[in-house]
Design an enzyme around this catalytic site. Structure first.
Site, PDB file in Angstrom:
ATOM      1  N   LEU A  91       0.725  -1.164   0.110  1.00 23.21           N
ATOM      2  CA  LEU A  91      -0.119   0.026   0.042  1.00 23.21           C
ATOM      3  C   LEU A  91       0.909   1.334  -0.197  1.00 23.21           C
ATOM      4  O   LEU A  91       1.874   1.362   0.501  1.00 23.21           O
ATOM      5  CB  LEU A  91      -0.951  -0.018   1.236  1.00 23.21           C
ATOM      6  CG  LEU A  91      -1.871  -1.235   1.177  1.00 23.21           C
ATOM      7  CD1 LEU A  91      -2.703  -1.154   2.769  1.00 23.21           C
ATOM      8  CD2 LEU A  91      -2.913  -0.979   0.272  1.00 23.21           C
ATOM      9  N   ASP A  92       0.229   2.337  -0.583  1.00 23.40           N
ATOM     10  CA  ASP A  92       1.159   3.634  -0.533  1.00 23.40           C
ATOM     11  C   ASP A  92       1.276   3.969   0.859  1.00 23.40           C
ATOM     12  O   ASP A  92       0.468   3.732   2.005  1.00 23.40           O
ATOM     13  CB  ASP A  92       0.288   4.691  -1.090  1.00 23.40           C
ATOM     14  CG  ASP A  92       0.243   4.503  -2.658  1.00 23.40           C
ATOM     15  OD1 ASP A  92       0.928   3.612  -3.203  1.00 23.40           O
ATOM     16  OD2 ASP A  92      -0.639   5.232  -3.010  1.00 23.40           O
ATOM     17  N   LYS A  93       2.435   4.641   1.241  1.00 29.91           N
ATOM     18  CA  LYS A  93       2.519   4.944   2.699  1.00 29.91           C
ATOM     19  C   LYS A  93       1.315   5.646   3.535  1.00 29.91           C
ATOM     20  O   LYS A  93       1.060   5.552   4.562  1.00 29.91           O
ATOM     21  CB  LYS A  93       3.934   5.950   2.639  1.00 29.91           C
ATOM     22  CG  LYS A  93       4.382   6.363   4.112  1.00 29.91           C
ATOM     23  CD  LYS A  93       5.460   7.209   4.166  1.00 29.91           C
ATOM     24  CE  LYS A  93       5.277   8.718   3.604  1.00 29.91           C
ATOM     25  NZ  LYS A  93       6.348   9.679   3.714  1.00 29.91           N
TER      26      LYS A  93
END
Length: 254
Positions: A91-93
């Site tokens: 997942l994106d940060k």
């Protein structure tokens, strides 16, 4: 006017370097808006709000897989380091929700085939700008460009890879909508690019929607792979854009 990191350092009683790190991590806001540049100029009267990093919560574990509810502002790689197993998905940060790690190579190879054949079901929540009143399917191919500052995706009708996103409204508050988002494919930044291109940019998405908020309002709610189904409860702060009265039991049925 003074540089943001210097003002933050004074307010929090920390070093300038610590203040820069906090701003770069996306943890600092003023008036509900994230401070994007540590060296940006702000009024000396600015009052900062510092978001404390939430702890990842283990959802499930067996001999094959670990599922974790990842908070925002923590990288996927950091989750792998914390739980000491390799990542099965990322997942994106700034995106929260279900993230998975594998515990043996046989399971990883079987899971890779599921992903490659688009048999992994992924449902997200997104709070977006604009009023969404009906279901919508976005079928726009995407190309990912890697730069020194990170990956960037764009719609590319000629050379892009297939990307399909289904959205359905759950609630509308003012000029914002809470959406259920199902993706058939898992391209880089797919949801963010597709929603922004349709005029419904995700709140807090600086890159594609030019929207500033205290966080990116995108959450991986549910993931189904093989006979596993993982549900990640959204945090209270995810709904701080006017959807605090949403019944969590409704979300479990989404």
């Amino acid at each position: 006017m003074q540089k943001a990191y210097k003002l933050l350092a004074i307010q929090e009683g920390i070093s300038n370097n610590e203040a820069k790190v906090m701003i770069d991590a996306g943890l600092v806001s003023v008036g509900g808006q994230r401070v994007m540049l540590a060296r940006g100029l702000l009024k000396e009267s600015a009052k900062f709000k510092v978001t404390k990093l939430a702890k990842p919560v283990k959802i499930f574990e067996d001999e094959n897989i670990i599922a974790v509810n990842k908070p925002p502002f923590i990288t996927s790689q950091k989750i792998a380091e914390m739980f000491k197993f390799p990542l099965l998905n990322r997942l994106d940060k700034e995106t929260s929700g279900v993230i998975m790690l594998y515990k043996n190579d046989d399971f990883q190879q079987r899971a890779i085939r599921e992903f490659s054949q688009n048999r992994v079901k992924k449902t997200y929540l997104a709070i977006v700008k604009g009023i969404v009143c009906e279901n919508l399917t976005i079928n726009q191919p995407l190309t990912t460009i890697k730069t020194r500052s990170g990956a960037f995706a764009k719609i590319d009708l000629k050379n892009g890879k297939s990307a399909i996103t289904h959205i359905a409204p759950i609630a509308v508050e003012g000029k914002k909508s809470l959406l259920k988002v199902d993706i058939e494919t898992g391209r880089t930044h797919q949801i963010r690019v597709h929603l922004a291109s349709s005029g419904f940019g995700v709140l807090g998405d600086e890159k594609y929607a030019k929207s500033n908020s205290n966080r990116l309002h995108l959450h991986s709610l549910r993931t189904k792979i093989f006979d596993y189904e993982f549900y990640a409860e959204p945090s209270r702060e995810f709904f701080n854009q006017g959807f605090n009265e949403i019944d969590k039991t409704i979300l479990k049925m989404v």
